[in-house]
Structures are given as structure tokens and as C-alpha cells.
Design an enzyme around this catalytic site. Sequence first.
Site, PDB file in Angstrom:
ATOM      1  N   ASP A   1     -19.800  -3.921   9.229  1.00  0.00           N
ATOM      2  CA  ASP A   1     -19.095  -2.813   9.892  1.00  0.00           C
ATOM      3  C   ASP A   1     -20.113  -1.851  10.522  1.00  0.00           C
ATOM      4  O   ASP A   1     -19.853  -0.655  10.635  1.00  0.00           O
ATOM      5  CB  ASP A   1     -18.171  -2.074   8.908  1.00  0.00           C
ATOM      6  CG  ASP A   1     -17.121  -1.217   9.601  1.00  0.00           C
ATOM      7  OD1 ASP A   1     -16.875  -1.416  10.805  1.00  0.00           O
ATOM      8  OD2 ASP A   1     -16.553  -0.328   8.933  1.00  0.00           O
TER       9      ASP A   1
ATOM     10  N   GLN B   1     -11.203   5.878  13.248  1.00  0.00           N
ATOM     11  CA  GLN B   1     -10.499   5.366  14.437  1.00  0.00           C
ATOM     12  C   GLN B   1      -9.796   6.554  15.108  1.00  0.00           C
ATOM     13  O   GLN B   1      -8.994   7.233  14.467  1.00  0.00           O
ATOM     14  CB  GLN B   1      -9.460   4.307  14.039  1.00  0.00           C
ATOM     15  CG  GLN B   1     -10.028   3.125  13.271  1.00  0.00           C
ATOM     16  CD  GLN B   1     -10.720   2.104  14.160  1.00  0.00           C
ATOM     17  OE1 GLN B   1     -10.451   2.010  15.357  1.00  0.00           O
ATOM     18  NE2 GLN B   1     -11.639   1.339  13.584  1.00  0.00           N
TER      19      GLN B   1
HETATM   20 ZN   LIG Z   1     -14.903  -1.405  11.665  1.00  0.00          ZN
END
Ligand SMILES: [Zn+2]
Length: 383
Positions: free
Chosen positions: A274, A143
Site C-alpha cells: 500500500d 480516500q
Molecule cells: Zn491503498
Amino acid sequence: MRKAIAGGTIITPLDIYEDADVLIEDGTIIAVGPGVASGEIAEIVDVGGAIVAPGYIDVHVHGSAGHDTMDGTREAIEGMARFFAAHGVTSFCPTTLTQPAADIMASVRAVYECMENPIEGGAQPLGVHLEGPCIDAKKKGAQPEQHITTAAAIDYRQLFSLGNIKLITLAPEIEGNKALIAFARSQGAAVVVGHSSATYEDLEEAVRHGLNHATHTFNQMEGLHHRKPGTVGGVLLLDEIFAEFIADGIHLHPAIVDMVVRLKGPERAVAITDAISGAGMPDGDYELGGQAIVVKEGAVRLPDGTLAGSALTLDQAVRNIVEFTVAPLPEAIQMATLTPARSIGVADCKGSLEPGKDADIVILDDDLNVLKTMVGGEVVYEA
Ligand SMILES: [Zn+2]
């Protein structure tokens, strides 16, 4: 109009019926069991003993086939939806990344548009999974750190303004994020601990405020220590929490997948992918939130080696769960269907083959390869 799937091994997943049928009317299941396909039926599909299961549901998936939720377009969501249909997925939660709020909002709008005007020939988005931006920079993983913030510093209410947020991953231990927990629950979203350094005690407190879900258990959360049970200890032991896990054999050792499944059980363990845009694409260089990533031999990494999502598909995850864990096949299927549906509050119409639910169905061969996928009783993929 009535149609039927006949002669299948039906895994509902809570019950198993041999040589049985699913009767469908106008996109809804009206009967399941041996001999229910009788009377006036417009179309009967004889599956010759193949496995008939609920369509898979992926509540944490960023992209696939070159598309990313953060593209912020209907075209991206459609491209993902068609790829997922080929892997037995009938519904999914397109997942955003830690980015500026305006960019996240563009993706929330694109998903909303696909919910208002359903996608043809693919899986259906159920709503958005917001992964970040209110997370802990120490556990950022892939992220982008420059966009990490706190709920107190952004207008998070706007992200919920279209009513289509199904999950929000946040770090509940950060003071500025605490008000968001109860707010997100009040909006009907699952509140998900992830990219977090929460202690066991932090997590107990967050559960009292409504936290009920965990993002990719073990990955990017405070680990297990015998004097500090950490985020992982809380996720594994607190019964309120649905625990996502990535069963690709890369994010977690197969024994750890088994451990998550044994401790949470099929009622609380949620199989996710994911997956990112490089899933379903050849090995090579791709992009995730403005960062270069490399897909190689099934793994997705940043240049420094940090795992950056996966190239997993949910049908492969189910096959891996059967191989890695103690779970028998019906439980493996449950973790990719009914449990994710319950975790986001859609089990009234999704997640199992029961009268009154949507006819979202996957037909599998004995090796759990996808033969056919149906959404609302319509075929969206055929091998
Ligand atoms: Zn993720």
C-alpha cells in the site's frame, strides 16, 4: 538461448532445494532442482549458496520514488517499476485512488500502455487495482470523500473496457455497489472488500456473488466484536477470501500480523505494501490525491494523523513477516509471491519457480536483502 542460475538455496516456495539450479530458456523456467544446469548453456550465474526465490508480487501499491499511479502517465509507472525492482518486486498492480472517473481512466490507460509495450529494466504491471471510488465514506481513511460514489451512479463498465482491471476494492454492503460484484468477477477481476462497514452477514452474501479478496485487513473496515464479527471477522474466517495485510509494524501491531497469518495461512494471506509516492524518499511533505501528506519515520499520515498508505517495500515486508509471525521463511515468501499470484488469477505463469512459468526471480542474501532481480530471465536490478 539457455541460461542458468546455479548453486542456490532455491525456495520455490512450496519446495526447498539446497545447492540447486534454475534453468531458463527464452525467459521461461524449464527446470528447477539439483544438477539441472547441465548441457549447452550460454550463461551460468553461480550464486554461491544465496537464496533464489520467485520475484515478489505487490497487488496493492499506489506509488513510490516520487511517482503515483494517479499521475496517469507511463513515466510514473516506469519510475515505480524501477524502484520496485530494487526491492525484489517483479510484478505489481498499480493502484488508483478515489478520484473522478475520468482521472482514474487516465491511469487505467497508462497501465494498459505499459502492458502493451513492456517497461525495460523494471517490474511489470499485471493490471490495475481500482481502490474505490465505490466505498463507504465512514471508512474513507485517506480516500478523498468528495469523490466517493456508488457503482449505480457511474459508468463503471468503461473502467473495465481495456480488460486490464485485476482487482477492485469496494464496499459490498452498499446497495448501489452490489451489481458491480458479479460484473467485476465476470471481467476476471478479484473483488475486494475494503473501506467498508460490511457485517459478517453482508460479507457472506458478497462471497456468494463472487467477492474473494480483502484490502489491508483490519485497516478501514468494521472491526472485530464478540457479538458482531464485522468485516474483520468475515475476512479472517471465510475461506474464499484472500486477505491483504500491511506488515510495516505501523498499520498493524506485530501480534495482529501474526494473527492474520495464523488464521488465513500462507495460502490466503497476501503481503502488500500500500506504498505511496513518498516511499523510498526522504522524510517530508508529499501529496496523495490532492491531499497533503507527511512521511515521517516510516509512517505516512494526513495532517489529522490518519494513516495514508505506507512507505513500506515488499522486501522489508517479507523480513518483517519472518520477525513478527510464526511463519517460516518459505511461507513468508509464499505470501509475497504465489499467494498474490493466485489471488488475481495469474499463477499459471507467475508466483513460483516451476517449469513453464516466467523466469521472474529474486536472489537474496541470508538477511533477505535483495542481491539481484530478474524479470523474464533478464536482470533488472543488481545490488
Ligand atoms: Zn491503498
